[in-house]
Write a protein that holds these residues in place. Sequence first.
Motif, PDB file in Angstrom:
ATOM      1  N   GLY A  88      12.943  10.764 -15.588  1.00 18.48           N
ATOM      2  CA  GLY A  88      14.266  10.102 -16.225  1.00 18.48           C
ATOM      3  C   GLY A  88      14.065   8.690 -16.511  1.00 18.48           C
ATOM      4  O   GLY A  88      12.933   8.397 -16.123  1.00 18.48           O
ATOM      5  N   GLY A  89      14.885   8.045 -16.911  1.00 23.61           N
ATOM      6  CA  GLY A  89      14.782   6.593 -17.341  1.00 23.61           C
ATOM      7  C   GLY A  89      14.751   5.944 -16.046  1.00 23.61           C
ATOM      8  O   GLY A  89      15.364   6.120 -15.160  1.00 23.61           O
ATOM      9  N   GLY A  90      14.862   4.368 -16.446  1.00 20.92           N
ATOM     10  CA  GLY A  90      15.036   3.604 -15.186  1.00 20.92           C
ATOM     11  C   GLY A  90      14.235   2.294 -15.177  1.00 20.92           C
ATOM     12  O   GLY A  90      13.384   2.192 -16.399  1.00 20.92           O
ATOM     13  N   SER A  91      14.140   1.603 -14.257  1.00 23.17           N
ATOM     14  CA  SER A  91      13.390   0.495 -14.195  1.00 23.17           C
ATOM     15  C   SER A  91      11.988   0.726 -14.103  1.00 23.17           C
ATOM     16  O   SER A  91      11.380   1.664 -13.416  1.00 23.17           O
ATOM     17  N   ALA A  92      10.860  -0.099 -14.529  1.00 22.40           N
ATOM     18  CA  ALA A  92       9.501   0.027 -14.733  1.00 22.40           C
ATOM     19  C   ALA A  92       8.927  -0.568 -13.281  1.00 22.40           C
ATOM     20  O   ALA A  92       8.451  -1.116 -13.431  1.00 22.40           O
ATOM     21  N   SER A  93       9.039   0.376 -12.275  1.00 18.92           N
ATOM     22  CA  SER A  93       8.526   0.102 -10.835  1.00 18.92           C
ATOM     23  C   SER A  93       6.971  -0.002 -10.928  1.00 18.92           C
ATOM     24  O   SER A  93       6.646  -0.737  -9.948  1.00 18.92           O
ATOM     25  N   GLY A  94       6.462   0.553 -11.813  1.00 23.37           N
ATOM     26  CA  GLY A  94       4.915   0.709 -11.698  1.00 23.37           C
ATOM     27  C   GLY A  94       4.278  -0.468 -12.548  1.00 23.37           C
ATOM     28  O   GLY A  94       2.928  -0.562 -12.608  1.00 23.37           O
ATOM     29  N   THR A  95       4.979  -1.201 -13.593  1.00 21.05           N
ATOM     30  CA  THR A  95       4.317  -2.168 -14.237  1.00 21.05           C
ATOM     31  C   THR A  95       4.527  -3.516 -13.976  1.00 21.05           C
ATOM     32  O   THR A  95       3.761  -4.263 -14.612  1.00 21.05           O
ATOM     33  N   GLY A  96       5.325  -3.762 -13.148  1.00 25.07           N
ATOM     34  CA  GLY A  96       5.526  -5.227 -12.601  1.00 25.07           C
ATOM     35  C   GLY A  96       5.624  -6.260 -13.383  1.00 25.07           C
ATOM     36  O   GLY A  96       4.709  -7.037 -13.788  1.00 25.07           O
ATOM     37  N   GLY A  97       6.719  -6.390 -14.498  1.00 23.35           N
ATOM     38  CA  GLY A  97       7.022  -7.342 -15.272  1.00 23.35           C
ATOM     39  C   GLY A  97       6.060  -7.059 -16.562  1.00 23.35           C
ATOM     40  O   GLY A  97       5.605  -7.951 -17.104  1.00 23.35           O
ATOM     41  N   GLY A  98       5.565  -5.943 -16.990  1.00 26.90           N
ATOM     42  CA  GLY A  98       4.892  -5.592 -17.954  1.00 26.90           C
ATOM     43  C   GLY A  98       3.576  -5.844 -18.031  1.00 26.90           C
ATOM     44  O   GLY A  98       2.847  -5.167 -18.875  1.00 26.90           O
ATOM     45  N   GLU A  99       3.091  -6.056 -16.835  1.00 25.47           N
ATOM     46  CA  GLU A  99       1.492  -6.170 -16.495  1.00 25.47           C
ATOM     47  C   GLU A  99       0.884  -5.080 -15.859  1.00 25.47           C
ATOM     48  O   GLU A  99       1.299  -4.612 -14.913  1.00 25.47           O
ATOM     49  N   ALA A 100      -0.118  -4.292 -16.418  1.00 29.04           N
ATOM     50  CA  ALA A 100      -0.620  -2.715 -16.053  1.00 29.04           C
ATOM     51  C   ALA A 100      -0.919  -3.165 -14.392  1.00 29.04           C
ATOM     52  O   ALA A 100      -1.668  -4.282 -14.235  1.00 29.04           O
ATOM     53  N   LYS A 101      -0.572  -2.310 -13.570  1.00 30.00           N
ATOM     54  CA  LYS A 101      -1.113  -2.482 -12.398  1.00 30.00           C
ATOM     55  C   LYS A 101      -2.827  -2.018 -12.205  1.00 30.00           C
ATOM     56  O   LYS A 101      -3.239  -1.284 -13.241  1.00 30.00           O
ATOM     57  N   ASP A 102      -3.306  -2.290 -11.099  1.00 32.26           N
ATOM     58  CA  ASP A 102      -4.622  -1.690 -11.061  1.00 32.26           C
ATOM     59  C   ASP A 102      -4.810  -1.228  -9.839  1.00 32.26           C
ATOM     60  O   ASP A 102      -6.068  -0.981  -9.302  1.00 32.26           O
ATOM     61  N   THR A 103      -3.889  -0.587  -9.042  1.00 32.86           N
ATOM     62  CA  THR A 103      -3.969  -0.019  -7.762  1.00 32.86           C
ATOM     63  C   THR A 103      -3.234   1.077  -7.907  1.00 32.86           C
ATOM     64  O   THR A 103      -2.160   1.303  -8.800  1.00 32.86           O
ATOM     65  N   LEU A 104      -3.640   2.188  -7.014  1.00 34.06           N
ATOM     66  CA  LEU A 104      -2.705   3.460  -7.135  1.00 34.06           C
ATOM     67  C   LEU A 104      -2.758   3.808  -5.673  1.00 34.06           C
ATOM     68  O   LEU A 104      -3.786   3.958  -5.026  1.00 34.06           O
ATOM     69  N   ILE A 105      -1.650   4.080  -5.081  1.00 31.80           N
ATOM     70  CA  ILE A 105      -1.480   4.477  -3.636  1.00 31.80           C
ATOM     71  C   ILE A 105      -0.884   5.998  -3.728  1.00 31.80           C
ATOM     72  O   ILE A 105      -0.048   6.283  -4.319  1.00 31.80           O
ATOM     73  N   ILE A 106      -1.689   7.118  -3.295  1.00 36.42           N
ATOM     74  CA  ILE A 106      -1.523   8.292  -3.316  1.00 36.42           C
ATOM     75  C   ILE A 106      -1.485   8.948  -1.933  1.00 36.42           C
ATOM     76  O   ILE A 106      -2.499   8.779  -1.232  1.00 36.42           O
ATOM     77  N   GLY A 107      -0.355   9.551  -1.555  1.00 36.28           N
ATOM     78  CA  GLY A 107      -0.011  10.348  -0.349  1.00 36.28           C
ATOM     79  C   GLY A 107      -0.649  11.448  -0.205  1.00 36.28           C
ATOM     80  O   GLY A 107      -0.440  12.384  -1.237  1.00 36.28           O
ATOM     81  N   HIS A 108      -1.073  12.149   0.728  1.00 36.17           N
ATOM     82  CA  HIS A 108      -1.393  13.646   0.948  1.00 36.17           C
ATOM     83  C   HIS A 108      -1.277  13.759   2.611  1.00 36.17           C
ATOM     84  O   HIS A 108      -1.258  12.785   3.520  1.00 36.17           O
ATOM     85  N   TYR A 109      -1.136  15.008   2.868  1.00 32.75           N
ATOM     86  CA  TYR A 109      -0.474  15.379   4.282  1.00 32.75           C
ATOM     87  C   TYR A 109      -1.804  15.220   5.357  1.00 32.75           C
ATOM     88  O   TYR A 109      -1.424  15.392   6.500  1.00 32.75           O
ATOM     89  N   GLY A 110      -3.036  14.875   5.083  1.00 35.13           N
ATOM     90  CA  GLY A 110      -4.066  14.910   6.063  1.00 35.13           C
ATOM     91  C   GLY A 110      -5.264  14.193   5.751  1.00 35.13           C
ATOM     92  O   GLY A 110      -5.470  13.802   4.390  1.00 35.13           O
ATOM     93  N   ASP A 111      -6.139  13.829   6.620  1.00 36.19           N
ATOM     94  CA  ASP A 111      -7.393  13.210   6.427  1.00 36.19           C
ATOM     95  C   ASP A 111      -8.450  13.933   5.940  1.00 36.19           C
ATOM     96  O   ASP A 111      -8.563  15.241   6.285  1.00 36.19           O
ATOM     97  N   THR A 112      -9.653  13.375   5.465  1.00 34.80           N
ATOM     98  CA  THR A 112     -10.739  14.172   5.234  1.00 34.80           C
ATOM     99  C   THR A 112     -11.758  14.034   6.528  1.00 34.80           C
ATOM    100  O   THR A 112     -11.599  13.117   7.315  1.00 34.80           O
ATOM    101  N   PRO A 113     -12.402  15.251   6.513  1.00 31.37           N
ATOM    102  CA  PRO A 113     -13.414  15.176   7.788  1.00 31.37           C
ATOM    103  C   PRO A 113     -14.708  14.375   7.618  1.00 31.37           C
ATOM    104  O   PRO A 113     -15.417  13.818   8.445  1.00 31.37           O
ATOM    105  N   ASN A 114     -14.899  14.313   6.134  1.00 32.03           N
ATOM    106  CA  ASN A 114     -16.184  13.663   5.920  1.00 32.03           C
ATOM    107  C   ASN A 114     -16.333  13.473   4.347  1.00 32.03           C
ATOM    108  O   ASN A 114     -15.318  13.636   3.817  1.00 32.03           O
ATOM    109  N   PHE A 115     -17.260  12.725   3.792  1.00 31.15           N
ATOM    110  CA  PHE A 115     -17.438  12.571   2.471  1.00 31.15           C
ATOM    111  C   PHE A 115     -18.848  13.481   2.019  1.00 31.15           C
ATOM    112  O   PHE A 115     -19.477  13.005   1.105  1.00 31.15           O
ATOM    113  N   ASP A 116     -19.007  14.585   2.528  1.00 39.52           N
ATOM    114  CA  ASP A 116     -20.161  15.336   2.043  1.00 39.52           C
ATOM    115  C   ASP A 116     -19.705  16.433   1.056  1.00 39.52           C
ATOM    116  O   ASP A 116     -18.900  17.611   1.654  1.00 39.52           O
TER     117      ASP A 116
END
Length: 519
Positions: free
Chosen positions: A31-59
């Motif tokens: 839907g429409g609404g305030s641009a919570s991701g744009t912060g005054g019209g300036e593009a964000k440079d970060t992303l926080i994405i949630g998921h339910y658990g951690d990784t056991p490694n990076f292999d």
Amino acid sequence: MKKLLSLALAAAMTLSLAACGGGGGGSAQSGGGSASGTGGGEAKDTLIIGHYGDTPNFDTHNNLNDNGMRINMVIYDPLVRMDSTTYEIKPCVAESWVISDDGTEYTFKIKSGVKFSDGSDLTVDDVVFSMERGMASPMAVPSFARVKSVEKVDDSSVKLILDGPYPEFLFAMALPTAGILSKTAFETMGEEAYLENPITTGPYKVAEWRVGEQVVLEANEYYHMGEVPIKHVTYQVITDSNAAVLALESGDIDAYVDVPQSSFSRIERDEDLSLYVGQAFAMNYLQLNTNKAPFDKLEARQALAYACDKEAILYGVLEGYGTAADTFALPEYLGYTDELTKYPYDLEKAKELFAQAGVDENTVIELYLYDDNSSQIAQIIQNSLREIGITAKINRNDRSAFEDAALNGRFDVLVTGGTFTAPTIDEVLYTITHSSQMDLLNYGRYDNPEVDRLLDEARVTLDEGEREKIYNELLQVLSEDMPLVPLLWRTKNIVADKDLKGVTSNPWSFYNLYEFSWS
């Protein structure tokens, strides 16, 4: 090698996987609404994405955890990638490939100019090293089970030799279990240090890992597909889905993977959030013990199929987010057909067929399971059977006890399911219906020479038109013989800030963050 393939597919049945660079298809609701991701019209440079658990490694070769592969998806690139909308295999580290006439040799031409995250050049030697390591890693069997050897052809090409024709091999090479490592960095740093801070060719590299809390990634400045739109990404562990929804609403996170259907209506009412829902390669089904009464009789198997109220299951368990299933293939799969024996919900027909099979009020049918969704499904089936005077006992155990009972045939019906790595009928059906797989996932001890013949023939038929006909026939035979009762095809979802661009549903819930942006 056949044993390894079976293990690969068995592992794949419990996983959701994705490949480098693919876009996903699905339905967005926003839907429409305030641009919570744009912060005054300036593009964000970060992303926080949630998921339910951690990784056991990076292999990349030693991680079958879905949270871990979600991260490996964006720090490693494989040879090829799969588009998650069209399922088309596309170039990644390999720019092209040639398949031998007998389907046993795949020669990949490696893209020039690819660099690792430390700025060093990727070479064919790195690819050979990575393929050999994958072949030797038990956790990488979804990709390498059929690979017999790997050869350096020249400074721009590598050949993988299989133990026989395998039409789905490119899908296997697109999985996160087939990423490319830097041979030089691995040997210089040592395995332990390398896997704490891997040198890879993916769009992101590891910046920080707080075990059990979060993984912080930074853009790979040398990424061969171009500049990464979002430079900083945090994968945040949020085990409580209700807490995740609150974090989305407050703006503490920008996205969350796989929220429960019970939260959908709440999310859809929030003008600052978008919900993306789409098809998953995941389904629920019943596996019948064809080696003991009553389901050694065709009439009993067909009767149970008629006694399954799939619409009640769809809306009672998945709240309508899914598809009632008549067969073990989606319309997008090669070989799908709608010309099947179908079993609409019909308790009178079920009662008639059960009586023919000798099932009456003195018979107790045991429904064996281990998880919440299966328990809900079993209760709906139990209630239906009760209406026609048949007793169903629900036996819920932990996963290990369930698998032990399944392997040893101590059940009547398994209420179960699977999530598959590739959109292929072979992967969905081979391990649960081929007679050679009785020590793995063919728990029902199903033995049908015609089904074996069709599965074996399809595996060595390289012509897609001919393979399509074989799969048509296979699905028709199984729909009549009914050793398994298909119930539901499931969905996957992601919720994101409405200003986050490039987000689509993905059939594995593994997202190529290189496609995401704030502008």
